[in-house]
Design a protein around this motif. Structure first.
Motif, PDB file in Angstrom:
ATOM      1  N   LEU A  91     125.240  33.570  18.100  1.00 34.33           N
ATOM      2  CA  LEU A  91     126.555  33.751  17.491  1.00 34.33           C
ATOM      3  C   LEU A  91     127.655  33.732  18.548  1.00 34.33           C
ATOM      4  CD1 LEU A  91     125.786  36.599  14.933  1.00 34.33           C
ATOM      5  CD2 LEU A  91     125.880  34.143  14.507  1.00 34.33           C
ATOM      6  N   THR A  92     128.833  33.291  18.157  1.00 30.01           N
ATOM      7  CA  THR A  92     129.990  33.296  19.043  1.00 30.01           C
ATOM      8  C   THR A  92     131.213  33.749  18.264  1.00 30.01           C
ATOM      9  OG1 THR A  92     130.488  30.984  18.550  1.00 30.01           O
ATOM     10  CG2 THR A  92     129.115  31.403  20.496  1.00 30.01           C
ATOM     11  N   GLY A  93     132.269  34.028  18.994  1.00 33.58           N
ATOM     12  CA  GLY A  93     133.555  34.361  18.382  1.00 33.58           C
ATOM     13  C   GLY A  93     133.522  35.625  17.551  1.00 33.58           C
ATOM     14  N   ARG A  94     134.267  35.584  16.473  1.00 29.16           N
ATOM     15  CA  ARG A  94     134.408  36.773  15.618  1.00 29.16           C
ATOM     16  C   ARG A  94     133.089  37.170  14.958  1.00 29.16           C
ATOM     17  NH1 ARG A  94     138.979  38.602  16.481  1.00 29.16           N
ATOM     18  NH2 ARG A  94     140.928  37.440  16.380  1.00 29.16           N
ATOM     19  N   LEU A  95     132.242  36.194  14.679  1.00 34.99           N
ATOM     20  CA  LEU A  95     130.944  36.493  14.081  1.00 34.99           C
ATOM     21  C   LEU A  95     130.093  37.337  15.036  1.00 34.99           C
ATOM     22  CD1 LEU A  95     129.712  35.948  11.365  1.00 34.99           C
ATOM     23  CD2 LEU A  95     128.707  33.864  12.270  1.00 34.99           C
ATOM     24  N   GLY A 109     138.115  43.335  21.375  1.00 37.54           N
ATOM     25  CA  GLY A 109     137.716  41.936  21.284  1.00 37.54           C
ATOM     26  C   GLY A 109     136.733  41.504  22.349  1.00 37.54           C
ATOM     27  N   ARG A 110     136.008  42.449  22.918  1.00 37.64           N
ATOM     28  CA  ARG A 110     135.036  42.139  23.970  1.00 37.64           C
ATOM     29  C   ARG A 110     133.642  42.562  23.524  1.00 37.64           C
ATOM     30  NH1 ARG A 110     137.090  41.281  29.063  1.00 37.64           N
ATOM     31  NH2 ARG A 110     139.315  41.515  29.268  1.00 37.64           N
ATOM     32  N   VAL A 111     132.663  41.733  23.823  1.00 37.74           N
ATOM     33  CA  VAL A 111     131.273  42.085  23.543  1.00 37.74           C
ATOM     34  C   VAL A 111     130.751  42.853  24.753  1.00 37.74           C
ATOM     35  CG1 VAL A 111     128.954  41.212  23.116  1.00 37.74           C
ATOM     36  CG2 VAL A 111     130.918  40.063  22.090  1.00 37.74           C
ATOM     37  N   GLY A 166     126.375  46.047  35.117  1.00 36.68           N
ATOM     38  CA  GLY A 166     126.399  45.064  36.197  1.00 36.68           C
ATOM     39  C   GLY A 166     127.004  43.751  35.757  1.00 36.68           C
ATOM     40  N   ASP A 167     126.932  43.457  34.460  1.00 32.50           N
ATOM     41  CA  ASP A 167     127.563  42.253  33.927  1.00 32.50           C
ATOM     42  C   ASP A 167     129.008  42.585  33.576  1.00 32.50           C
ATOM     43  OD1 ASP A 167     125.098  41.082  34.130  1.00 32.50           O
ATOM     44  OD2 ASP A 167     124.628  41.223  31.998  1.00 32.50           O
ATOM     45  N   VAL A 168     129.833  41.598  33.478  1.00 34.16           N
ATOM     46  CA  VAL A 168     131.240  41.801  33.143  1.00 34.16           C
ATOM     47  C   VAL A 168     131.415  41.601  31.636  1.00 34.16           C
ATOM     48  CG1 VAL A 168     133.572  40.979  33.534  1.00 34.16           C
ATOM     49  CG2 VAL A 168     131.939  40.998  35.411  1.00 34.16           C
ATOM     50  N   SER A 169     132.150  42.491  31.002  1.00 40.03           N
ATOM     51  CA  SER A 169     132.439  42.347  29.574  1.00 40.03           C
ATOM     52  C   SER A 169     133.358  41.155  29.391  1.00 40.03           C
ATOM     53  CB  SER A 169     133.091  43.629  29.051  1.00 40.03           C
ATOM     54  OG  SER A 169     133.310  43.544  27.684  1.00 40.03           O
ATOM     55  N   MET A 170     132.884  40.186  28.661  1.00 35.70           N
ATOM     56  CA  MET A 170     133.596  38.916  28.520  1.00 35.70           C
ATOM     57  C   MET A 170     134.416  38.894  27.233  1.00 35.70           C
ATOM     58  SD  MET A 170     132.672  37.323  31.215  1.00 35.70           S
ATOM     59  CE  MET A 170     133.251  35.696  30.882  1.00 35.70           C
ATOM     60  N   PRO A 171     135.667  38.400  27.330  1.00 31.21           N
ATOM     61  CA  PRO A 171     136.440  38.237  26.099  1.00 31.21           C
ATOM     62  C   PRO A 171     135.873  37.096  25.261  1.00 31.21           C
ATOM     63  CG  PRO A 171     137.653  37.372  27.994  1.00 31.21           C
ATOM     64  CD  PRO A 171     136.386  37.995  28.513  1.00 31.21           C
ATOM     65  N   LEU A 172     136.064  37.184  23.975  1.00 33.44           N
ATOM     66  CA  LEU A 172     135.586  36.122  23.092  1.00 33.44           C
ATOM     67  C   LEU A 172     136.499  34.917  23.196  1.00 33.44           C
ATOM     68  CD1 LEU A 172     134.650  38.233  19.988  1.00 33.44           C
ATOM     69  CD2 LEU A 172     133.118  37.146  21.586  1.00 33.44           C
ATOM     70  N   GLU A 173     135.924  33.739  22.973  1.00 33.58           N
ATOM     71  CA  GLU A 173     136.731  32.504  23.027  1.00 33.58           C
ATOM     72  C   GLU A 173     137.645  32.409  21.848  1.00 33.58           C
ATOM     73  OE1 GLU A 173     133.003  31.450  23.038  1.00 33.58           O
ATOM     74  OE2 GLU A 173     133.019  32.113  25.085  1.00 33.58           O
TER      75      GLU A 173
END
Length: 167
Positions: A76-80, A153-155, A160-167
């Motif tokens: 899944l990606t984005g808002r889903l 809006g971040r997953v 250790g990983d960076v919280s990435m914003p959704l596209e």
């Protein structure tokens, strides 16, 4: 604040594990070297293992290193993706609140009231069962922190990983 909670839990897990190893080592040594098994170390090891498993599980959840089956949610990606993360966190919070905190506290209070004690150490079983609501509260704390990432809006990512914003 998360760093402080992480550090406290990390040191609790390390201390409990060290005591557990010492108990098991003494149990084996006293049984096979001295032919006089220690009764109390067996009980201590059993109860410490319960605490270790529950607190370790809560700590692992907080580090986002717990077992996750993401066959359906992985692609899944984005808002889903964000919605699925929110749903999963809601289910985790509901389980931790109802089963671990409410049910666990109910078990602890009933055990203290009944006066049930351990056979060898003669301590209340309520102290043994207290690991359940304690771990449930820690899991809820971490899940609420992760919800704050989702609300921005971040997953949430593994430690250790960076919280990435959704596209």
């Amino acid at each position: 604040m998360k760093g402080v909670v992480d550090a406290i839990l990390r040191w609790i897990v390390i201390a409990v594990f060290a005591i557990l190893v010492g108990c098991v080592t003494w149990q084996v040594s006293s049984r096979y070297l001295f032919d006089a098994p220690s009764v109390s170390t067996d009980e201590i090891a059993r109860f410490l293992f319960m605490w270790l498993a529950l607190i370790g599980g809560a700590y692992t959840f907080g580090a986002r290193r717990h077992l996750a089956i993401d066959l359906l949610t992985g692609p899944l990606t984005g808002r889903l993706k964000l919605a699925s993360e929110a749903l999963i966190l809601a289910v985790v919070i509901a389980f931790a609140a109802v089963v671990m905190v409410w049910g666990g506290w109910s078990l602890v209070s009933r055990t203290f009231a009944s006066g049930q004690v351990t056979p060898a150490l003669r301590i209340s079983m309520g102290w043994v069962y207290a690991a359940i609501p304690f771990s449930g509260l820690v899991i809820i704390y971490y899940a609420l922190l992760f919800f704050s990432d989702v609300a921005r809006g971040r997953v949430p990512q593994a430690e250790g990983d960076v919280s990435m914003p959704l596209e």
